[in-house]
Design a protein around this motif. Structure first.
Motif, PDB file in Angstrom:
ATOM      1  N   SER A  30      -5.166   7.788   0.963  1.00  0.00           N
ATOM      2  CA  SER A  30      -5.098   6.384   1.361  1.00  0.00           C
ATOM      3  C   SER A  30      -3.664   5.913   1.603  1.00  0.00           C
ATOM      4  CB  SER A  30      -5.769   5.507   0.303  1.00  0.00           C
ATOM      5  OG  SER A  30      -5.145   5.656  -0.956  1.00  0.00           O
ATOM      6  N   ARG A  31      -2.700   6.455   0.847  1.00  0.00           N
ATOM      7  CA  ARG A  31      -1.306   6.032   1.038  1.00  0.00           C
ATOM      8  C   ARG A  31      -0.802   6.446   2.424  1.00  0.00           C
ATOM      9  NH1 ARG A  31       2.965   7.404  -3.600  1.00  0.00           N
ATOM     10  NH2 ARG A  31       1.498   6.009  -4.657  1.00  0.00           N
ATOM     11  N   LYS A  32      -1.089   7.698   2.807  1.00  0.00           N
ATOM     12  CA  LYS A  32      -0.678   8.177   4.132  1.00  0.00           C
ATOM     13  C   LYS A  32      -1.407   7.417   5.226  1.00  0.00           C
ATOM     14  CE  LYS A  32      -0.314  12.317   7.003  1.00  0.00           C
ATOM     15  NZ  LYS A  32      -0.592  13.762   7.113  1.00  0.00           N
ATOM     16  N   LEU A  33      -2.677   7.100   4.977  1.00  0.00           N
ATOM     17  CA  LEU A  33      -3.477   6.384   5.952  1.00  0.00           C
ATOM     18  C   LEU A  33      -2.891   5.002   6.240  1.00  0.00           C
ATOM     19  CD1 LEU A  33      -7.335   6.361   5.920  1.00  0.00           C
ATOM     20  CD2 LEU A  33      -6.040   4.316   6.478  1.00  0.00           C
ATOM     21  N   VAL A  34      -2.571   4.275   5.179  1.00  0.00           N
ATOM     22  CA  VAL A  34      -2.007   2.934   5.349  1.00  0.00           C
ATOM     23  C   VAL A  34      -0.644   3.001   6.029  1.00  0.00           C
ATOM     24  CG1 VAL A  34      -1.148   0.898   4.139  1.00  0.00           C
ATOM     25  CG2 VAL A  34      -3.297   1.934   3.432  1.00  0.00           C
ATOM     26  N   PHE A  35       0.157   4.025   5.684  1.00  0.00           N
ATOM     27  CA  PHE A  35       1.460   4.200   6.330  1.00  0.00           C
ATOM     28  C   PHE A  35       1.277   4.442   7.835  1.00  0.00           C
ATOM     29  CE2 PHE A  35       4.735   7.031   8.021  1.00  0.00           C
ATOM     30  CZ  PHE A  35       5.877   6.275   7.781  1.00  0.00           C
ATOM     31  N   THR A  36       0.311   5.287   8.182  1.00  0.00           N
ATOM     32  CA  THR A  36       0.049   5.585   9.594  1.00  0.00           C
ATOM     33  C   THR A  36      -0.366   4.330  10.341  1.00  0.00           C
ATOM     34  OG1 THR A  36      -0.658   7.834   9.002  1.00  0.00           O
ATOM     35  CG2 THR A  36      -1.288   7.029  11.177  1.00  0.00           C
TER      36      THR A  36
END
Length: 233
Positions: free
Chosen positions: A37-43
């Protein structure tokens, strides 16, 4: 005295806590989710809108997870992700094509839903032949052909029981004159297809050329929990 002390502690914690960003974090997916989820939100937060409206975080979240899931299994050869959000009104541009290499939206368009899926809003979906309803879920784009709507693009549904009858139902991307701002002005909604995600005539060839031959399409609706869908193996 005790109440005053507790109040001071509370106030101190409030003002020293880090500020939370306005963006809503996506829900937690299954443990084998392709992207955390952290990478997803960053993307999502770093997505280059390229003067277009961004898709909602919720639809983007599910689309991105599925994109990486199916890409790892070899279903996709091109790094384009197309998101169609049928939670939105047919009066707005609810199709996005994203270049996943550049993390950039390259096109945002109107798109029609099926005749029996609803009026301005799509509310019903089907995988059954002759239902004239749209199907949700993940697709791989196929080959280009010339049909009754001109240049069209075949689709292969990747989710069992959700959209795997797409080929049999002739669910394809094609241009249509009822997908236009003029139609919306006259009827207060977009025109409707027999289940195909039809797009404006004037940009249909451009869309097809961008996403043909094994790219990802995700058709989303907020009422559907695609995280629990059964993917084709």
């Amino acid at each position: 005295m005790k109440r005053a002390t507790l109040l001071l502690i509370f106030v101190g914690l409030f003002f020293t806590s880090p500020k939370i960003k306005k963006e809503i974090h996506p829900k937690n997916y299954a443990e084998n989710s392709a992207i955390n989820s952290r990478k997803l939100v960053f993307t999502y937060n770093s997505l280059n809108a390229n003067h277009f409206q961004l898709p909602n975080l919720e639809s983007f979240s599910e689309a991105l997870n599925g994109f990486y899931f199916f890409k790892e299994k070899g279903f996709f050869k091109k790094d384009f992700l197309t998101i169609i959000d049928f939670s939105l009104s047919s009066r707005v541009k609810r199709l996005w094509i994203i270049d996943m290499v550049q993390n950039k939206i390259v096109l945002n368009s109107l798109v029609a839903h099926g005749k029996n899926s609803g009026e301005e809003y799509a509310t019903q979906f089907s995988n059954i032949n002759e239902s004239k309803e749209s199907s949700l879920g993940f697709y791989a784009t196929g080959e280009v052909y010339q049909g009754k709507h001109g240049t069209s693009l075949k689709l292969d549904g990747l989710e069992k029981g959700i959209n795997d009858n797409a080929r049999k139902r002739a669910i394809v991307i094609h241009g249509a004159d009822y997908v236009s701002e003029k139609f919306i002005k006259n009827y207060s909604r977009l025109g409707k297809s027999f289940g195909c995600p039809a797009v404006p005539n004037e940009i249909s060839k451009k869309i097809i050329e961008l996403i043909k031959e094994k790219s990802c399409i995700f058709i989303y609706h907020s009422s559907n929990n695609s995280a629990s869908a059964k993917f084709l193996s």
